[in-house]
Design an enzyme around this catalytic site. Structure first.
Site, PDB file in Angstrom:
ATOM      1  N   TRP A  99       0.834  -1.211   0.000  1.00  0.00           N
ATOM      2  CA  TRP A  99       0.000   0.000   0.000  1.00  0.00           C
ATOM      3  C   TRP A  99       0.859   1.247   0.000  1.00  0.00           C
ATOM      4  CZ3 TRP A  99      -4.304  -1.560  -1.733  1.00  0.00           C
ATOM      5  CH2 TRP A  99      -4.878  -2.748  -1.299  1.00  0.00           C
ATOM      6  N   ASP A 168      -1.558   6.784   6.133  1.00  0.00           N
ATOM      7  CA  ASP A 168      -2.595   5.808   5.806  1.00  0.00           C
ATOM      8  C   ASP A 168      -2.776   4.950   7.056  1.00  0.00           C
ATOM      9  OD1 ASP A 168      -4.082   3.640   4.979  1.00  0.00           O
ATOM     10  OD2 ASP A 168      -2.820   3.146   3.245  1.00  0.00           O
ATOM     11  N   LYS A 192     -11.685  -1.944   7.641  1.00  0.00           N
ATOM     12  CA  LYS A 192     -10.828  -2.822   8.431  1.00  0.00           C
ATOM     13  C   LYS A 192     -11.205  -2.797   9.910  1.00  0.00           C
ATOM     14  CE  LYS A 192      -8.286  -3.494   4.703  1.00  0.00           C
ATOM     15  NZ  LYS A 192      -7.356  -2.515   4.167  1.00  0.00           N
TER      16      LYS A 192
HETATM   17  C1  LIG Z   1      -6.867  -2.182   2.687  1.00  0.00           C
HETATM   18  C2  LIG Z   1      -5.848  -1.123   2.646  1.00  0.00           C
HETATM   19  C3  LIG Z   1      -5.801  -0.171   1.605  1.00  0.00           C
HETATM   20  C4  LIG Z   1      -6.740  -0.214   0.442  1.00  0.00           C
HETATM   21  O1  LIG Z   1      -7.977   0.251   0.813  1.00  0.00           O
HETATM   22  P1  LIG Z   1      -9.170   0.432  -0.228  1.00  0.00           P
HETATM   23  O2  LIG Z   1     -10.204   1.082   0.625  1.00  0.00           O
HETATM   24  O3  LIG Z   1      -9.531  -0.922  -0.719  1.00  0.00           O
HETATM   25  O4  LIG Z   1      -8.687   1.311  -1.325  1.00  0.00           O
HETATM   26  C5  LIG Z   1      -4.850   0.820   1.672  1.00  0.00           C
HETATM   27  N1  LIG Z   1      -3.974   0.888   2.684  1.00  0.00           N
HETATM   28  C6  LIG Z   1      -3.976  -0.021   3.682  1.00  0.00           C
HETATM   29  C7  LIG Z   1      -2.978   0.106   4.788  1.00  0.00           C
HETATM   30  C8  LIG Z   1      -4.912  -1.046   3.696  1.00  0.00           C
HETATM   31  O5  LIG Z   1      -4.921  -1.940   4.690  1.00  0.00           O
END
Ligand SMILES: *Cc1c(COP(=O)(O)O)cnc(C)c1O
Length: 358
Positions: A99, A168, A192
């Site tokens: 990511w 993020d 999540k």
């Molecule tokens: C799951 C995840 C993403 C992607 O998220 P989406 O909402 O599917 O775009 C990005 N960064 C991290 C750390 C993730 O766990």
């Protein structure tokens, strides 16, 4: 049989969130209408939006000068929305996983995105050390991925650097306290640790905006969503409702400080078993970097042929979603806020029993 949900995302939510959402599907806030069919402009939904934003601020102790916005597009759209709004010339990126790497790649279209450190060559099995000293003084921000969902590494505290942070926090938001004042933007997909899929959150320092020259499309400009209270266009109504229920649950549990203790306890007991059990080992090479949210482990080489058997055995015992991501292999147990400690205990039992049987 009881299922123990270890999926990485979408993933386990509090039973309270699921029940309240199910009830609202039938009758939302005494309106006689379903949450599926009500206008986002109704006063009942406006109250949901207001309370969700207020609880976000309260539970993360967000200082004044910041706004919480609810968006679409996932964390993946934030990879470009962040540099669109913040990057003039130069930004620093810490490359700690798939990511983080994707965020870096998107930023390169907007300016000089410097990869200050990376553990890519080691398949992201650790978080690079000493990266703080490598941040260029003229970087407009340092982008970090606090929890690397796929590789099971985590930055357990806010890095100390001389530039604003952008993070993020898709997979560890609300799992521990954060000093929001160090960040220009914190963003993530809500699927999540917070809500059903479809919702993206961003915590934005208002002062950090409006400093780039380029034209920003209306929908990609954080100011649009701040000005309109996340109602410029139709928000994901059901997911926002779900987020509110999770935030209420979290407050009832004592908030993020209490959650941090529980998460640490759950994770450490599972890591203890991984370290003790002769069949398994953890994939993260520096134990200080071990994630409390996504726990990755594989079968020791001499037992590799038992991998499929273990997965089958664990599945028969009610474990769901423990297959590792294809880029790591083996197993991954996600132990988000809503995962009860008894599910961790059950997985440990399964690992012990399987060891005895072999
Ligand atoms: C799951 C995840 C993403 C992607 O998220 P989406 O909402 O599917 O775009 C990005 N960064 C991290 C750390 C993730 O766990």
């Amino acid at each position: 049989m009881k299922k123990h949900n270890f999926y990485a995302g979408p993933s386990i939510l509090p039973q309270e969130t699921i029940k309240a959402t199910a009830e609202a599907v039938l009758d939302f806030a005494g309106t006689g209408l379903s949450i599926l069919e009500i206008s986002h402009r109704s006063k009942e939904f406006q109250a949901v939006m207001d309370e969700a934003q207020a609880l976000f601020k309260e539970l993360l102790d967000i200082p004044s000068g910041y706004e919480v916005v609810f968006l679409g597009g996932g964390a993946s759209l934030q990879f470009s929305m962040v540099p669109f709004n913040l990057l003039n010339k130069k930004a620093a990126y810490l490359n700690t996983g798939t990511w983080a790497n994707k965020a870096l790649k998107e930023a390169k279209a907007f300016g000089e995105a410097v990869e200050i450190a990376s553990s890519k060559d080691a398949n992201y099995t650790f978080i690079p050390k000493g990266f703080e000293a490598k941040v260029p003084a003229d970087a407009e921000y340092l982008h970090i991925t606090t929890n690397n969902t796929i590789y099971g590494t985590e930055l357990h505290s806010d890095p100390i650097v001389n530039v604003p942070l952008v993070a993020d926090m898709s997979s560890d938001i609300f799992s521990r306290p954060v000093d929001v004042s160090k960040y220009s933007i914190i963003y993530g997909g809500a699927q999540k640790n917070l809500a059903p899929a479809g919702l993206t959150f961003a915590i934005v320092k208002v002062d950090a905006l409006g400093k780039v020259e380029r034209h920003i499309p209306t929908m990609l400009d954080y100011r649009t969503h701040i000005d309109k209270g996340s109602m410029f266009n139709t928000p994901p109504v059901v997911a926002v409702y779900g987020a509110l229920q999770t935030l209420r649950w979290l407050k009832g549990k004592g908030g993020v400080a209490a959650m941090q203790q529980i998460n640490e306890r759950k994770a450490l007991k599972l890591y203890d078993e991984i370290d003790r059990n002769k069949l398994f080992h953890g994939t993260v090479t520096d134990t200080a970097d071990r994630s409390y949210m996504n726990i990755c482990f594989v079968m020791n080489d001499e037992y590799k042929e038992l991998e499929a058997d273990f997965l089958k055995f664990a599945t028969e015992q009610g474990m769901v979603g423990i297959k590792g991501h294809r880029s790591v292999g083996g197993f991954r147990a996600s132990t988000y806020n809503a995962l009860p400690e008894e599910s961790v205990d059950a997985l440990i039992e399964v690992m012990k029993t399987f060891e005895k049987n072999h």
